[in-house]
Design a protein around this motif. Structure first.
Motif, PDB file in Angstrom:
ATOM      1  N   ASP A   1      54.342  36.006   2.399  1.00  0.00           N
ATOM      2  CA  ASP A   1      54.603  35.562   3.627  1.00  0.00           C
ATOM      3  C   ASP A   1      53.824  36.725   4.549  1.00  0.00           C
ATOM      4  O   ASP A   1      54.520  37.826   4.458  1.00  0.00           O
ATOM      5  N   PRO A   2      52.800  36.343   5.314  1.00  0.00           N
ATOM      6  CA  PRO A   2      52.583  37.832   6.004  1.00  0.00           C
ATOM      7  C   PRO A   2      53.134  38.086   7.241  1.00  0.00           C
ATOM      8  O   PRO A   2      53.259  39.163   7.601  1.00  0.00           O
ATOM      9  N   LEU A   3      54.469  37.436   7.452  1.00  0.00           N
ATOM     10  CA  LEU A   3      55.325  37.869   8.478  1.00  0.00           C
ATOM     11  C   LEU A   3      56.431  39.047   8.066  1.00  0.00           C
ATOM     12  O   LEU A   3      57.276  39.655   8.719  1.00  0.00           O
ATOM     13  N   ALA A   4      56.328  39.085   6.559  1.00  0.00           N
ATOM     14  CA  ALA A   4      57.583  39.858   5.913  1.00  0.00           C
ATOM     15  C   ALA A   4      56.705  40.971   5.471  1.00  0.00           C
ATOM     16  O   ALA A   4      55.701  41.251   5.570  1.00  0.00           O
ATOM     17  N   SER A   5      57.577  42.101   5.238  1.00  0.00           N
ATOM     18  CA  SER A   5      57.137  43.421   4.820  1.00  0.00           C
ATOM     19  C   SER A   5      56.230  43.278   3.473  1.00  0.00           C
ATOM     20  O   SER A   5      56.806  42.308   2.445  1.00  0.00           O
ATOM     21  N   PHE A   6      55.106  43.783   3.066  1.00  0.00           N
ATOM     22  CA  PHE A   6      54.378  43.503   1.949  1.00  0.00           C
ATOM     23  C   PHE A   6      53.793  44.964   1.565  1.00  0.00           C
ATOM     24  O   PHE A   6      53.102  45.388   2.433  1.00  0.00           O
ATOM     25  N   ASP A   7      53.963  45.390   0.373  1.00  0.00           N
ATOM     26  CA  ASP A   7      53.675  46.369  -0.259  1.00  0.00           C
ATOM     27  C   ASP A   7      52.421  46.239  -1.105  1.00  0.00           C
ATOM     28  O   ASP A   7      52.458  45.309  -1.991  1.00  0.00           O
ATOM     29  N   MET A   8      51.301  47.010  -0.880  1.00  0.00           N
ATOM     30  CA  MET A   8      50.051  46.549  -1.433  1.00  0.00           C
ATOM     31  C   MET A   8      50.348  46.914  -3.194  1.00  0.00           C
ATOM     32  O   MET A   8      49.352  46.581  -3.883  1.00  0.00           O
ATOM     33  N   LYS A   9      51.220  47.890  -3.431  1.00  0.00           N
ATOM     34  CA  LYS A   9      51.505  48.384  -4.803  1.00  0.00           C
ATOM     35  C   LYS A   9      51.725  47.177  -5.649  1.00  0.00           C
ATOM     36  O   LYS A   9      51.503  47.320  -6.815  1.00  0.00           O
ATOM     37  N   TRP A  10      52.183  46.082  -4.968  1.00  0.00           N
ATOM     38  CA  TRP A  10      52.516  44.891  -5.885  1.00  0.00           C
ATOM     39  C   TRP A  10      51.224  44.372  -6.579  1.00  0.00           C
ATOM     40  O   TRP A  10      51.676  43.600  -7.446  1.00  0.00           O
ATOM     41  N   LEU A  11      50.205  44.505  -6.009  1.00  0.00           N
ATOM     42  CA  LEU A  11      49.134  44.052  -6.463  1.00  0.00           C
ATOM     43  C   LEU A  11      48.367  44.890  -7.637  1.00  0.00           C
ATOM     44  O   LEU A  11      47.251  44.453  -7.935  1.00  0.00           O
ATOM     45  N   GLU A  12      48.490  46.110  -7.382  1.00  0.00           N
ATOM     46  CA  GLU A  12      48.028  47.213  -8.205  1.00  0.00           C
ATOM     47  C   GLU A  12      48.723  47.077  -9.703  1.00  0.00           C
ATOM     48  O   GLU A  12      47.916  47.597 -10.692  1.00  0.00           O
ATOM     49  N   ASP A  13      49.514  46.397  -9.973  1.00  0.00           N
ATOM     50  CA  ASP A  13      50.306  46.559 -11.071  1.00  0.00           C
ATOM     51  C   ASP A  13      49.658  45.615 -12.382  1.00  0.00           C
ATOM     52  O   ASP A  13      49.889  45.750 -13.334  1.00  0.00           O
ATOM     53  N   GLY A  14      48.420  44.811 -11.756  1.00  0.00           N
ATOM     54  CA  GLY A  14      48.033  43.957 -12.842  1.00  0.00           C
ATOM     55  C   GLY A  14      48.562  42.795 -13.270  1.00  0.00           C
ATOM     56  O   GLY A  14      48.055  42.029 -14.070  1.00  0.00           O
ATOM     57  N   GLU A  15      49.901  42.573 -12.516  1.00  0.00           N
ATOM     58  CA  GLU A  15      50.539  41.167 -12.927  1.00  0.00           C
ATOM     59  C   GLU A  15      50.005  40.105 -12.084  1.00  0.00           C
ATOM     60  O   GLU A  15      50.598  38.988 -12.666  1.00  0.00           O
TER      61      GLU A  15
END
Length: 110
Positions: free
Chosen positions: A21-35
Protein backbone atom coordinates in the motif's frame (compact mmCIF):
# COMPACT_ATOMS: atom_id res chain seq x y z
CA UNK A 1 7.14 -11.70 6.20
CA UNK A 2 4.17 -9.34 6.51
CA UNK A 3 5.69 -6.03 7.56
CA UNK A 4 2.56 -4.06 8.43
CA UNK A 5 -1.18 -4.59 8.28
CA UNK A 6 -1.47 -3.13 4.76
CA UNK A 7 1.13 -5.46 3.22
CA UNK A 8 0.23 -8.89 1.94
CA UNK A 9 2.48 -11.70 0.80
CA UNK A 10 1.19 -13.56 -2.25
CA UNK A 11 2.79 -16.80 -3.43
CA UNK A 12 2.16 -18.09 -6.93
CA UNK A 13 4.10 -20.59 -9.04
CA UNK A 14 7.16 -20.59 -6.72
CA UNK A 15 7.26 -16.77 -6.81
CA UNK A 16 6.64 -14.45 -3.89
CA UNK A 17 5.01 -11.08 -4.44
CA UNK A 18 4.63 -8.33 -1.89
CA UNK A 19 1.41 -6.35 -2.27
CA UNK A 20 2.20 -2.93 -0.91
CA UNK A 21 0.00 0.00 0.00
CA UNK A 22 1.81 3.15 -1.14
CA UNK A 23 -0.03 5.23 1.44
CA UNK A 24 1.48 3.20 4.31
CA UNK A 25 5.07 3.34 5.47
CA UNK A 26 7.31 1.19 3.32
CA UNK A 27 10.90 0.19 4.10
CA UNK A 28 13.05 -0.65 1.08
CA UNK A 29 14.99 -3.11 3.25
CA UNK A 30 12.00 -5.44 2.85
CA UNK A 31 12.97 -5.83 -0.80
CA UNK A 32 16.68 -6.33 -0.13
CA UNK A 33 16.41 -9.64 1.73
CA UNK A 34 15.80 -11.70 -1.43
CA UNK A 35 12.48 -13.09 -0.20
CA UNK A 36 10.43 -11.11 -2.72
CA UNK A 37 10.37 -11.73 -6.48
CA UNK A 38 8.11 -8.81 -7.37
CA UNK A 39 6.08 -5.95 -5.94
CA UNK A 40 2.39 -5.34 -6.51
CA UNK A 41 1.52 -1.74 -5.70
CA UNK A 42 -2.09 -1.04 -4.85
CA UNK A 43 -3.00 1.86 -7.12
CA UNK A 44 -4.64 4.53 -4.99
CA UNK A 45 -3.27 8.02 -5.57
CA UNK A 46 -1.03 8.88 -8.51
CA UNK A 47 1.57 10.72 -6.45
CA UNK A 48 1.98 8.01 -3.79
CA UNK A 49 2.31 5.29 -6.44
CA UNK A 50 4.80 7.38 -8.40
CA UNK A 51 6.89 8.00 -5.28
CA UNK A 52 7.02 4.30 -4.39
CA UNK A 53 7.99 3.30 -7.94
CA UNK A 54 10.66 6.01 -7.94
CA UNK A 55 12.02 4.76 -4.61
CA UNK A 56 12.32 1.24 -6.02
CA UNK A 57 13.78 2.24 -9.41
CA UNK A 58 16.32 4.65 -7.91
CA UNK A 59 17.54 2.25 -5.21
CA UNK A 60 21.27 1.56 -5.17
CA UNK A 61 20.82 -2.23 -4.90
CA UNK A 62 20.59 -3.83 -8.35
CA UNK A 63 18.23 -6.57 -7.13
CA UNK A 64 15.81 -3.92 -5.89
CA UNK A 65 15.83 -1.47 -8.81
CA UNK A 66 15.45 -4.30 -11.34
CA UNK A 67 12.67 -5.99 -9.36
CA UNK A 68 9.41 -6.37 -11.32
CA UNK A 69 6.80 -3.82 -10.26
CA UNK A 70 3.11 -4.25 -11.01
CA UNK A 71 0.12 -2.00 -10.46
CA UNK A 72 -3.03 -3.38 -8.86
CA UNK A 73 -6.01 -1.32 -9.90
CA UNK A 74 -9.51 -2.22 -8.80
CA UNK A 75 -11.52 0.78 -10.07
CA UNK A 76 -10.99 3.29 -12.86
CA UNK A 77 -7.97 3.76 -15.04
CA UNK A 78 -4.31 4.17 -14.19
CA UNK A 79 -2.39 7.24 -15.24
CA UNK A 80 -0.66 6.25 -18.53
CA UNK A 81 2.56 8.00 -17.52
CA UNK A 82 2.73 5.99 -14.30
CA UNK A 83 1.76 2.75 -16.07
CA UNK A 84 4.82 3.17 -18.30
CA UNK A 85 7.05 2.91 -15.20
CA UNK A 86 5.62 -0.46 -14.16
CA UNK A 87 6.11 -3.89 -15.68
CA UNK A 88 2.39 -4.58 -15.91
CA UNK A 89 -1.03 -4.17 -14.35
CA UNK A 90 -3.51 -6.53 -12.75
CA UNK A 91 -7.09 -6.12 -11.63
CA UNK A 92 -7.55 -9.49 -9.92
CA UNK A 93 -5.29 -10.92 -7.21
CA UNK A 94 -6.74 -14.40 -7.67
CA UNK A 95 -5.09 -14.75 -11.10
CA UNK A 96 -1.38 -13.96 -10.88
CA UNK A 97 -0.42 -15.98 -13.97
CA UNK A 98 0.17 -12.92 -16.21
CA UNK A 99 2.52 -11.22 -13.75
CA UNK A 100 4.21 -14.52 -12.86
CA UNK A 101 5.13 -14.98 -16.54
CA UNK A 102 6.53 -11.45 -16.77
CA UNK A 103 8.46 -11.90 -13.51
CA UNK A 104 10.06 -15.13 -14.74
CA UNK A 105 11.15 -13.44 -17.97
CA UNK A 106 12.68 -10.52 -16.09
CA UNK A 107 14.43 -12.78 -13.57
CA UNK A 108 15.86 -14.92 -16.38
CA UNK A 109 17.65 -11.84 -17.76
CA UNK A 110 19.35 -10.95 -14.48
Amino acid sequence: MIKNSQDQQLIHDDLTFLKADPLASFDMKWLEDGEVDGVIIEYRKDLSVLELINDIRSHNNREVYLMPVFLYKIHGQTNPAISQLADGEITNLSNLNPIADITKKIKSRL
